[in-house]
Motif scaffolding. Structure first.
Motif, short mmCIF file in Angstrom:
data_model
loop_
_atom_site.label_atom_id
_atom_site.label_comp_id
_atom_site.label_asym_id
_atom_site.label_seq_id
_atom_site.Cartn_x
_atom_site.Cartn_y
_atom_site.Cartn_z
N CYS A 137 35.63 28.32 38.87
CA CYS A 137 34.55 27.42 39.27
C CYS A 137 34.66 27.23 40.79
N ALA A 138 33.78 26.41 41.35
CA ALA A 138 33.84 26.12 42.78
C ALA A 138 35.18 25.45 43.13
N PRO A 139 35.66 25.63 44.36
CA PRO A 139 36.94 25.04 44.75
C PRO A 139 36.88 23.52 44.81
N PRO A 140 38.02 22.85 44.71
CA PRO A 140 38.04 21.38 44.83
C PRO A 140 37.63 20.96 46.23
N GLU A 141 37.23 19.71 46.35
CA GLU A 141 36.76 19.21 47.62
C GLU A 141 37.81 19.36 48.71
N ALA A 194 37.29 49.21 42.98
CA ALA A 194 36.00 48.56 42.72
C ALA A 194 36.20 47.30 41.89
N GLY A 195 37.10 47.35 40.92
CA GLY A 195 37.36 46.17 40.10
C GLY A 195 37.94 45.02 40.91
N ALA A 196 38.88 45.32 41.80
CA ALA A 196 39.46 44.28 42.64
C ALA A 196 38.40 43.65 43.55
N ARG A 197 37.53 44.48 44.08
CA ARG A 197 36.47 43.93 44.93
C ARG A 197 35.55 43.00 44.14
N LEU A 198 35.24 43.37 42.90
CA LEU A 198 34.42 42.49 42.06
C LEU A 198 35.09 41.13 41.88
N ALA A 199 36.39 41.13 41.65
CA ALA A 199 37.12 39.88 41.43
C ALA A 199 37.09 38.99 42.66
N VAL A 200 37.40 39.56 43.82
CA VAL A 200 37.46 38.76 45.05
C VAL A 200 36.07 38.29 45.47
N GLU A 201 35.08 39.17 45.36
CA GLU A 201 33.72 38.78 45.72
C GLU A 201 33.22 37.65 44.82
N HIS A 202 33.59 37.69 43.56
CA HIS A 202 33.21 36.60 42.65
C HIS A 202 33.78 35.27 43.12
N LEU A 203 35.04 35.26 43.48
CA LEU A 203 35.67 34.02 43.95
C LEU A 203 35.07 33.56 45.27
N LEU A 204 34.80 34.49 46.16
CA LEU A 204 34.17 34.13 47.43
C LEU A 204 32.79 33.54 47.21
N SER A 205 32.04 34.08 46.24
CA SER A 205 30.69 33.59 45.96
C SER A 205 30.70 32.15 45.45
N LEU A 206 31.83 31.75 44.85
CA LEU A 206 31.96 30.37 44.36
C LEU A 206 32.37 29.40 45.48
N GLY A 207 32.71 29.93 46.63
CA GLY A 207 33.09 29.10 47.76
C GLY A 207 34.57 29.12 48.10
N HIS A 208 35.36 29.89 47.36
CA HIS A 208 36.79 29.97 47.65
C HIS A 208 37.02 30.80 48.90
N ARG A 209 38.00 30.38 49.68
CA ARG A 209 38.39 31.13 50.87
C ARG A 209 39.89 31.45 50.84
#
Length: 363
Positions: A355-359, A178-193
């Motif tokens: 933060c959001a990913p670079p351009e 569950a903790g790992a999913r929180l981490a990855v979902e957070h990064l995805l929500s910022l726009g990281h792929r």
């Protein structure tokens, strides 16, 4: 002036430590009454208890744990075995154990394995030789068969995730997946792929985090998929990642197995001139004290470490008391009670390292 009445201090023995007999004589009670008072047990009026404790304080009397253990056949001690005292995670769990023990007037004996499995075994043997009534192991390094053998003698509680259930051994952990999913979902929500996972271990907890990361990446960004580096050649993985970021290629975010790996990565990035989090976002795991001293402060998954420690102590005390039908201290009977496991929910602690990913990530 009337000098017929003398205080407990006046009657304090000279040249030796005060005994329970001295306290009884000073307070005008029996030795058994003194024993009840200093152990906080019922059977005395409040006035008598207060008089005994006042006399004990004036005399400087301290209850002799070892002498009492000879009479009672038990020590009242609980052992705490740490894998790594230098780890802020291990220290925080131990603080939780100590806080809970202080509330119940339980005495602890601490052994330190110093990140050495063989030393960990020796320290466990030393705790058992001292007559501890239970052991809380803050480590997952002891093999299950060794834990099972010890559980035949005293209750064992492991704070950490074991590869399998061990008869008679209770466990307290956090929900790693569950903790790992929180981490990855957070990064995805910022726009990281393009999210990399750095791991330094193949033990059970680390593998739970790795699998959950991979599952989320396959489900959410199947065209990218998971990318895992480590546990072998972690230094090489750091160097390769930094060279990719400097070229504007590769991952835009990293989820690390723990805060220690994140801290090492962030230091190397800053040495290389990489701006964090503008060029690379980083999420750790543990939300340890490192998170606050790093710059930028580290976003991390918080394990409820103090709660895990206090819960481990409670489980050990319940085993000692025989509330669950397991063997009590010194009983010599095998522990046949089914092992209990508690997995507490982690939370995401957002700080400045993401933060959001670079351009360039959108090209």
């Amino acid at each position: 002036m009337n000098t017929s009445r003398r205080t407990a201090v006046d009657r304090r023995p000279s040249g030796r430590a005060p005994t329970i007999h001295d306290v009884a004589r000073a307070a005008g009670v029996s030795k058994s009454s003194v024993s009840l008072a200093v152990r906080g047990q019922a059977g005395l009026s409040e006035a008598t208890r207060s008089r005994i404790l006042d006399a004990a304080q004036q005399l400087g009397y301290r209850s002799n744990v070892w002498a009492r253990s000879l009479v009672q056949g038990r020590t009242g001690l609980i052992g705490v075995l740490l894998g790594d005292l230098g780890s802020s995670y291990h220290r925080d769990v131990t603080n939780g154990i100590e806080d809970a023990a202080a509330e119940q007037d339980i005495r602890l004996v601490i052994g330190h394995g110093r990140r050495d499995p063989e030393r960990l075994r020796r320290e466990l043997d030393s705790l058992l030789a001292l007559g501890v009534e239970a052991v809380i192991v803050v480590s997952s390094w002891l093999p299950p068969q060794h834990l099972e053998a010890v559980a035949q003698r005293v209750p064992i509680v492991v704070v950490g995730r074991l590869p399998q259930e061990v008869p008679g051994v209770d466990t307290v952990a956090n929900q790693d997946a569950a903790g790992a999913r929180l981490a990855v979902e957070h990064l995805l929500s910022l726009g990281h792929r393009r999210i990399l996972h750095l791991t330094g271990s193949s033990r059970t907890a680390a593998m739970h985090r790795r699998r959950a990361y991979s599952e989320v990446m396959r489900a959410r960004v199947p065209e990218v998929g998971p990318q895992v580096e480590g546990p072998e050649h972690l230094d090489r993985a750091h160097a390769h990642l930094i060279s990719q970021v400097l070229r504007g290629e590769g991952p835009t975010a990293v989820f690390t197995q723990n805060d220690r790996i994140a801290a090492e990565l962030m230091g190397r990035c800053l040495d290389a001139g990489i701006r964090l989090p503008d060029q690379l976002s980083v999420v750790g795991y543990d939300s340890s004290s490192l998170c606050s001293v790093l710059r930028p402060r580290l976003t991390s998954i918080d394990q409820p470490r103090l709660t895990m420690g206090s819960l481990a102590l409670r489980m050990a005390v319940e085993r000692i008391a025989g509330k669950l039908g397991g063997a009590g201290a010194g009983s010599g009977a095998p522990v046949d009670q089914a092992p209990r496991s508690a997995a507490l929910a982690p939370t995401l602690m957002m700080r400045e390292s993401t933060c959001a990913p670079p351009e360039a990530a959108d090209r």
